[in-house]
Design a protein around this motif. Structure first.
Motif, PDB file in Angstrom:
ATOM      1  N   ARG A 108      13.968  15.917  -5.246  1.00 48.95           N
ATOM      2  CA  ARG A 108      12.851  15.788  -4.305  1.00 48.95           C
ATOM      3  C   ARG A 108      11.612  15.209  -4.989  1.00 48.95           C
ATOM      4  O   ARG A 108      10.937  14.349  -4.435  1.00 48.95           O
ATOM      5  CB  ARG A 108      12.523  17.139  -3.677  1.00 48.95           C
ATOM      6  N   GLY A 109      11.324  15.672  -6.202  1.00 53.11           N
ATOM      7  CA  GLY A 109      10.148  15.173  -6.918  1.00 53.11           C
ATOM      8  C   GLY A 109      10.265  13.695  -7.225  1.00 53.11           C
ATOM      9  O   GLY A 109       9.310  12.927  -7.043  1.00 53.11           O
ATOM     10  N   LEU A 110      11.445  13.261  -7.701  1.00 56.22           N
ATOM     11  CA  LEU A 110      11.657  11.848  -8.017  1.00 56.22           C
ATOM     12  C   LEU A 110      11.551  10.995  -6.760  1.00 56.22           C
ATOM     13  O   LEU A 110      10.931   9.919  -6.777  1.00 56.22           O
ATOM     14  CB  LEU A 110      13.029  11.665  -8.664  1.00 56.22           C
ATOM     15  N   ALA A 111      12.145  11.477  -5.659  1.00 49.99           N
ATOM     16  CA  ALA A 111      12.085  10.725  -4.413  1.00 49.99           C
ATOM     17  C   ALA A 111      10.649  10.592  -3.920  1.00 49.99           C
ATOM     18  O   ALA A 111      10.247   9.539  -3.417  1.00 49.99           O
ATOM     19  CB  ALA A 111      12.949  11.406  -3.351  1.00 49.99           C
ATOM     20  N   SER A 112       9.856  11.639  -4.073  1.00 49.12           N
ATOM     21  CA  SER A 112       8.458  11.584  -3.649  1.00 49.12           C
ATOM     22  C   SER A 112       7.680  10.548  -4.464  1.00 49.12           C
ATOM     23  O   SER A 112       6.860   9.806  -3.916  1.00 49.12           O
ATOM     24  CB  SER A 112       7.807  12.963  -3.801  1.00 49.12           C
ATOM     25  N   VAL A 113       7.947  10.483  -5.758  1.00 46.64           N
ATOM     26  CA  VAL A 113       7.276   9.508  -6.617  1.00 46.64           C
ATOM     27  C   VAL A 113       7.658   8.090  -6.206  1.00 46.64           C
ATOM     28  O   VAL A 113       6.800   7.200  -6.102  1.00 46.64           O
ATOM     29  CB  VAL A 113       7.616   9.756  -8.086  1.00 46.64           C
ATOM     30  N   LEU A 114       8.938   7.860  -5.966  1.00 44.82           N
ATOM     31  CA  LEU A 114       9.403   6.526  -5.604  1.00 44.82           C
ATOM     32  C   LEU A 114       8.831   6.080  -4.258  1.00 44.82           C
ATOM     33  O   LEU A 114       8.486   4.910  -4.076  1.00 44.82           O
ATOM     34  CB  LEU A 114      10.937   6.499  -5.567  1.00 44.82           C
ATOM     35  N   VAL A 115       8.729   7.018  -3.316  1.00 48.09           N
ATOM     36  CA  VAL A 115       8.193   6.687  -2.001  1.00 48.09           C
ATOM     37  C   VAL A 115       6.713   6.338  -2.106  1.00 48.09           C
ATOM     38  O   VAL A 115       6.221   5.430  -1.428  1.00 48.09           O
ATOM     39  CB  VAL A 115       8.410   7.860  -1.025  1.00 48.09           C
ATOM     40  N   TYR A 116       5.985   7.044  -2.966  1.00 44.37           N
ATOM     41  CA  TYR A 116       4.548   6.835  -3.074  1.00 44.37           C
ATOM     42  C   TYR A 116       4.197   5.642  -3.967  1.00 44.37           C
ATOM     43  O   TYR A 116       3.059   5.168  -3.946  1.00 44.37           O
ATOM     44  CB  TYR A 116       3.879   8.090  -3.641  1.00 44.37           C
ATOM     45  N   LEU A 117       5.172   5.130  -4.695  1.00 44.42           N
ATOM     46  CA  LEU A 117       4.926   4.065  -5.667  1.00 44.42           C
ATOM     47  C   LEU A 117       4.252   2.834  -5.066  1.00 44.42           C
ATOM     48  O   LEU A 117       3.330   2.274  -5.679  1.00 44.42           O
ATOM     49  CB  LEU A 117       6.242   3.675  -6.354  1.00 44.42           C
ATOM     50  N   PRO A 118       4.658   2.344  -3.871  1.00 40.67           N
ATOM     51  CA  PRO A 118       3.980   1.156  -3.326  1.00 40.67           C
ATOM     52  C   PRO A 118       2.487   1.342  -3.100  1.00 40.67           C
ATOM     53  O   PRO A 118       1.727   0.362  -3.148  1.00 40.67           O
ATOM     54  CB  PRO A 118       4.712   0.924  -1.990  1.00 40.67           C
ATOM     55  N   VAL A 119       2.045   2.579  -2.854  1.00 41.13           N
ATOM     56  CA  VAL A 119       0.627   2.820  -2.604  1.00 41.13           C
ATOM     57  C   VAL A 119      -0.197   2.557  -3.857  1.00 41.13           C
ATOM     58  O   VAL A 119      -1.386   2.211  -3.778  1.00 41.13           O
ATOM     59  CB  VAL A 119       0.414   4.269  -2.106  1.00 41.13           C
TER      60      VAL A 119
ATOM     61  N   VAL B 297      -2.624  -7.369  -4.739  1.00 42.85           N
ATOM     62  CA  VAL B 297      -1.409  -7.622  -5.522  1.00 42.85           C
ATOM     63  C   VAL B 297      -0.174  -7.450  -4.644  1.00 42.85           C
ATOM     64  O   VAL B 297       0.763  -8.268  -4.686  1.00 42.85           O
ATOM     65  CB  VAL B 297      -1.351  -6.669  -6.732  1.00 42.85           C
ATOM     66  N   ALA B 298      -0.149  -6.394  -3.835  1.00 41.73           N
ATOM     67  CA  ALA B 298       0.994  -6.149  -2.953  1.00 41.73           C
ATOM     68  C   ALA B 298       1.159  -7.284  -1.944  1.00 41.73           C
ATOM     69  O   ALA B 298       2.281  -7.739  -1.679  1.00 41.73           O
ATOM     70  CB  ALA B 298       0.815  -4.819  -2.231  1.00 41.73           C
TER      71      ALA B 298
ATOM     72  N   GLY C  45       3.875   5.356   2.139  1.00 35.39           N
ATOM     73  CA  GLY C  45       4.029   6.415   1.150  1.00 35.39           C
ATOM     74  C   GLY C  45       3.035   7.547   1.337  1.00 35.39           C
ATOM     75  O   GLY C  45       3.385   8.724   1.206  1.00 35.39           O
ATOM     76  N   THR C  46       1.787   7.215   1.669  1.00 38.93           N
ATOM     77  CA  THR C  46       0.780   8.252   1.864  1.00 38.93           C
ATOM     78  C   THR C  46       1.146   9.151   3.030  1.00 38.93           C
ATOM     79  O   THR C  46       1.088  10.392   2.931  1.00 38.93           O
ATOM     80  CB  THR C  46      -0.597   7.606   2.112  1.00 38.93           C
ATOM     81  N   ALA C  47       1.513   8.538   4.167  1.00 39.75           N
ATOM     82  CA  ALA C  47       1.900   9.330   5.334  1.00 39.75           C
ATOM     83  C   ALA C  47       3.144  10.170   5.043  1.00 39.75           C
ATOM     84  O   ALA C  47       3.246  11.321   5.504  1.00 39.75           O
ATOM     85  CB  ALA C  47       2.149   8.414   6.532  1.00 39.75           C
TER      86      ALA C  47
END
Length: 278
Positions: free
Chosen positions: A87-98, A104-105, A156-158
């Protein structure tokens, strides 16, 4: 005393510009010379044929952003909530684009939308015998392409907010629903969504306001093209102020947008008041 620095900063950088915009909207000024023109700026804005185009484009962006961008973080949050060890890794990956700076994005996705057959997305479509597509150079595809990038950059924020809400849902409710034979879909509909409704309503309102203020993505990716298919209201304000040097008309349109968003927010809160408290 603790609040004083925040209040001073907020007043200087937020409220003072708002108050300063009121006299600017009835002036014709380049900040060197000033002429009072009354409501002429508002009349010129409302008579601009590009205003209807920009308004419809902004509305189209808002609709697409809600249809595509609103359910995506909810689904991701539900899936991540079911994870245990990762769960922690998935949360980091989801938030990464933010974490990516917005410019740049946008530039990154602009490269992905290269209309040539060797472009990143067109190459992927070619694997399935599709494309190539013109993407940002196509009037019908330009706005959906921008929405796709905006969704990727902000969901990611939402997702993290929804995930935090889900972590607060009582597990006994899920246990009771499962004991009664409710499927995963029914548990989501009858347990998860009702527990999230307060956060969902707030996030929906914030997204509505945010979509009507879109600027960075269409400005960098298409500059309003092709043929004004992606010109938004904020881009029109930018053109008035920094291309034409007509700060009075830009301020007038800003106030009109603020008034429209105020009415929209009031209507939204009135409509959803009973559902949010029942």
């Amino acid at each position: 005393m603790f609040f004083l620095p925040m209040l001073l900063s907020f007043g200087l950088f937020s409220w003072w510009p708002i108050l300063r915009s009121l006299p600017l909207s009835v002036q014709r000024t380049n900040f060197l010379t000033t002429q009072w023109v009354g409501l002429e700026n508002f009349t010129r804005v409302l008579n601009d044929p590009l205003l209807i185009t920009a308004s419809l484009n902004t509305l189209w962006f808002a609709v697409l952003a809600l249809v595509i961008g609103f359910p995506v973080p909810i689904l991701f949050a539900v899936v991540i909530a079911e994870l245990r060890r990762t769960r922690g890794l998935a949360s980091v990956l989801v938030y990464l684009p933010v974490i990516f700076p917005p410019v740049v994005a946008v530039l990154l996705w602009k490269a992905f939308f290269d209309p040539s057959p060797t472009g990143v997305l067109n190459t992927a479509l070619g694997w399935f015998g599709l494309g190539p597509l013109a993407w940002l150079n196509d009037g019908d595809l330009a706005m959906p392409s921008i929405v796709l990038q905006a969704t990727w950059a902000s969901f990611g924020t939402a997702t993290i907010i929804y995930l935090a809400t889900l972590m607060g849902v009582q597990t006994e409710l899920y246990d009771a629903a499962e004991t009664d034979g409710a499927s995963a879909l029914r548990r989501f509909w009858h347990v998860t969504l009702p527990q999230m409704r307060g956060v969902l309503l707030v996030m929906l309102l914030l997204q509505l306001i945010g979509t009507f203020q879109v600027f960075t993505e269409p400005y960098i990716m298409t500059n309003g093209g092709p043929e004004n298919h992606t010109v938004t209201i904020l881009m029109l304000i930018y053109r008035y102020a920094f291309v034409s040097g007509d700060y009075g008309r830009a301020t007038a349109l800003s106030l009109l947008l603020a008034a429209a968003l105020t009415v929209l927010s009031w209507v939204y809160l009135r409509v959803t008041q009973r559902w949010s408290t029942s």
